[in-house]
Motif scaffolding. Sequence first.
Motif, PDB file in Angstrom:
ATOM      1  N   LYS A  78       0.818  -1.218   0.000  1.00 50.54           N
ATOM      2  CA  LYS A  78       0.000   0.000   0.000  1.00 50.54           C
ATOM      3  C   LYS A  78       0.848   1.263   0.000  1.00 50.54           C
ATOM      4  CE  LYS A  78      -2.577  -1.472   3.498  1.00 50.54           C
ATOM      5  NZ  LYS A  78      -3.646  -1.525   4.541  1.00 50.54           N
ATOM      6  N   ALA A  79       2.101   1.156   0.472  1.00 52.37           N
ATOM      7  CA  ALA A  79       2.973   2.334   0.534  1.00 52.37           C
ATOM      8  C   ALA A  79       3.733   2.589  -0.768  1.00 52.37           C
ATOM      9  CB  ALA A  79       3.978   2.168   1.680  1.00 52.37           C
ATOM     10  N   MET A  80       3.609   1.695  -1.745  1.00 48.82           N
ATOM     11  CA  MET A  80       4.320   1.877  -3.015  1.00 48.82           C
ATOM     12  C   MET A  80       3.712   3.040  -3.797  1.00 48.82           C
ATOM     13  SD  MET A  80       4.784  -2.109  -4.168  1.00 48.82           S
ATOM     14  CE  MET A  80       5.079  -1.661  -5.877  1.00 48.82           C
ATOM     15  N   PRO A  81       4.511   4.040  -4.144  1.00 53.85           N
ATOM     16  CA  PRO A  81       3.977   5.198  -4.876  1.00 53.85           C
ATOM     17  C   PRO A  81       3.844   4.906  -6.368  1.00 53.85           C
ATOM     18  CG  PRO A  81       6.322   5.482  -4.497  1.00 53.85           C
ATOM     19  CD  PRO A  81       5.947   4.177  -3.853  1.00 53.85           C
ATOM     20  N   MET A  82       2.678   5.207  -6.934  1.00 54.19           N
ATOM     21  CA  MET A  82       2.490   5.040  -8.369  1.00 54.19           C
ATOM     22  C   MET A  82       2.482   6.404  -9.037  1.00 54.19           C
ATOM     23  SD  MET A  82      -0.260   2.773 -10.507  1.00 54.19           S
ATOM     24  CE  MET A  82       0.710   1.310 -10.142  1.00 54.19           C
ATOM     25  N   HIS A  83       3.251   6.552 -10.101  1.00 53.70           N
ATOM     26  CA  HIS A  83       3.392   7.841 -10.765  1.00 53.70           C
ATOM     27  C   HIS A  83       2.049   8.294 -11.351  1.00 53.70           C
ATOM     28  CE1 HIS A  83       5.016  10.973 -13.415  1.00 53.70           C
ATOM     29  NE2 HIS A  83       6.085  10.945 -12.628  1.00 53.70           N
ATOM     30  N   LYS A  84       1.783   9.598 -11.252  1.00 54.40           N
ATOM     31  CA  LYS A  84       0.503  10.151 -11.691  1.00 54.40           C
ATOM     32  C   LYS A  84       0.275  10.010 -13.191  1.00 54.40           C
ATOM     33  CE  LYS A  84       0.253  13.560  -7.946  1.00 54.40           C
ATOM     34  NZ  LYS A  84       0.193  15.013  -7.616  1.00 54.40           N
ATOM     35  N   SER A  85       1.347   9.809 -13.937  1.00 57.37           N
ATOM     36  CA  SER A  85       1.205   9.708 -15.395  1.00 57.37           C
ATOM     37  C   SER A  85       0.708   8.339 -15.860  1.00 57.37           C
ATOM     38  CB  SER A  85       2.545  10.008 -16.076  1.00 57.37           C
ATOM     39  OG  SER A  85       3.518   9.030 -15.708  1.00 57.37           O
ATOM     40  N   ILE A  86       0.683   7.356 -14.964  1.00 53.31           N
ATOM     41  CA  ILE A  86       0.268   5.998 -15.335  1.00 53.31           C
ATOM     42  C   ILE A  86      -1.219   5.986 -15.695  1.00 53.31           C
ATOM     43  CG2 ILE A  86      -0.010   3.621 -14.530  1.00 53.31           C
ATOM     44  CD1 ILE A  86       2.882   4.408 -15.016  1.00 53.31           C
ATOM     45  N   GLY A  95      -0.182 -13.328  -5.361  1.00 51.08           N
ATOM     46  CA  GLY A  95      -0.956 -13.316  -4.131  1.00 51.08           C
ATOM     47  C   GLY A  95      -0.912 -12.044  -3.329  1.00 51.08           C
ATOM     48  N   TYR A  96      -0.065 -11.064  -3.728  1.00 44.27           N
ATOM     49  CA  TYR A  96       0.112  -9.897  -2.865  1.00 44.27           C
ATOM     50  C   TYR A  96       0.148  -8.561  -3.595  1.00 44.27           C
ATOM     51  CZ  TYR A  96       1.049 -13.635   0.362  1.00 44.27           C
ATOM     52  OH  TYR A  96       0.911 -14.779   1.099  1.00 44.27           O
ATOM     53  N   VAL A  97       0.875  -8.455  -4.689  1.00 52.02           N
ATOM     54  CA  VAL A  97       1.093  -7.149  -5.312  1.00 52.02           C
ATOM     55  C   VAL A  97      -0.197  -6.529  -5.852  1.00 52.02           C
ATOM     56  CG1 VAL A  97       1.610  -7.948  -7.656  1.00 52.02           C
ATOM     57  CG2 VAL A  97       2.743  -5.879  -6.754  1.00 52.02           C
ATOM     58  N   HIS A  98      -1.227  -7.318  -6.070  1.00 46.22           N
ATOM     59  CA  HIS A  98      -2.480  -6.769  -6.579  1.00 46.22           C
ATOM     60  C   HIS A  98      -3.163  -5.860  -5.566  1.00 46.22           C
ATOM     61  CE1 HIS A  98      -3.815 -10.294  -4.289  1.00 46.22           C
ATOM     62  NE2 HIS A  98      -4.967  -9.675  -4.154  1.00 46.22           N
ATOM     63  N   GLY A  99      -2.663  -5.829  -4.341  1.00 44.84           N
ATOM     64  CA  GLY A  99      -3.247  -4.966  -3.323  1.00 44.84           C
ATOM     65  C   GLY A  99      -2.744  -3.541  -3.355  1.00 44.84           C
ATOM     66  N   LEU A 100      -1.953  -3.175  -4.358  1.00 47.94           N
ATOM     67  CA  LEU A 100      -1.403  -1.818  -4.405  1.00 47.94           C
ATOM     68  C   LEU A 100      -2.501  -0.784  -4.647  1.00 47.94           C
ATOM     69  CD1 LEU A 100      -1.348  -1.127  -7.686  1.00 47.94           C
ATOM     70  CD2 LEU A 100       0.782  -2.398  -7.597  1.00 47.94           C
ATOM     71  N   ASN A 101      -2.211   0.436  -4.242  1.00 48.71           N
ATOM     72  CA  ASN A 101      -3.166   1.537  -4.401  1.00 48.71           C
ATOM     73  C   ASN A 101      -2.945   2.236  -5.735  1.00 48.71           C
ATOM     74  OD1 ASN A 101      -4.473   1.274  -1.886  1.00 48.71           O
ATOM     75  ND2 ASN A 101      -2.780   2.334  -0.860  1.00 48.71           N
ATOM     76  N   PHE A 102      -4.020   2.436  -6.473  1.00 45.99           N
ATOM     77  CA  PHE A 102      -3.945   3.222  -7.700  1.00 45.99           C
ATOM     78  C   PHE A 102      -5.290   3.921  -7.884  1.00 45.99           C
ATOM     79  CE2 PHE A 102      -4.944  -1.212  -8.819  1.00 45.99           C
ATOM     80  CZ  PHE A 102      -6.167  -1.073  -9.452  1.00 45.99           C
TER      81      PHE A 102
END
Length: 348
Positions: A78-86, A95-102
């Motif tokens: 959840k703390a991984m920053p996703m760039h605004k341009s994506i 099993g885990y990375v799909h929980g990221l925030n976007f």
Amino acid sequence: MKVALCIDSLLTRDDSIFLLEMALNLFPNSEIYTIAHKQGAILGTIETRPIVSSFLTHKAKNLDVFKKNFWIMPSAVKAMPMHKSIEKVIVFSRGYVHGLNFPIGLQSYLYIVDWNLVDQTHLGWQKVFAPYVNDWREKALTRYKKIAVSSEVLKGELELPNAEVIQPTFRTEEYPFVKDEDHNFLFSHHLIYSHDLSAENFRSIVKVLIAKGETVRVMGPNEHLNAVKKEFPQIDFAGDHCEATSAMYSHQAKAVWDFSRNFFPSKAFGGLCTGRPVVVPDNKINREYLTSGTYFLKNFEEQNINSLYTEIEGSFLTHDRRTLRRLGLKWNERLFKSRMVKFLDKNE
């Protein structure tokens, strides 16, 4: 369109990494997001792309350490920053990375490769956090409108009736086929992959094979097999090598034994690609993917191994090598790519 490709870890090369590389061929300018990354561990085109990772990168320098940090995975993701341009997110989850925030407006695609990267039955004190972690990752599935999975087994386990099944692939070109005119048809040994095979179970197999007078060759990590090496010094331990080296050993094997715990039986398919039958555990994934040219071992009791050996001895010369080759190539790179193109709404 700015695309983000996401995967649980970039710590060691495995079958999921190859699937990511296939997606990178479709979206060569993508950024890559991962929970943990060890620079230089993967090599290839992946390392040439911008890679964003979580704070676990500083702790998890190998996959074993990564799994032990199972309990803080939600915080890391959840703390991984996703760039605004994506604008488009494509997730290859184990099993885990799909929980990221976007942002909600992003185009998002989830391909669940595996759900059991961490074997929760062998957790220590971390098992206290298992209910929380599992609740988090199951709820995260609801954020995706388009979901695909790697097997019918996984589709059933996760109760995702609307998910598309896209069978994975592997490096088929690394398993060349020796033509009949170039083959001496001297099948001289049994090839055993040591991946995920305990010393106890390995000993059970080789004890039977050597008692029958068979030559045994072993590919894969073998530090955990030192006691068996001393007991059976006649075993040929070839080391842990790439697929192409494995193929050199497998095309003259009576049978290729593979007990890897994986979401897709790529090593077994590699054996079939070289025209040889394979021995695998009798489980749901193997039953889904493997049919002809396959011997299923129910357990490691001596009686079962002896029975299976008798079956192999009576039939290893009867298998048509070209037929096995076709079975091995069934889930090839071209098929995977075409199905992913359709799933990702991308025009080639």
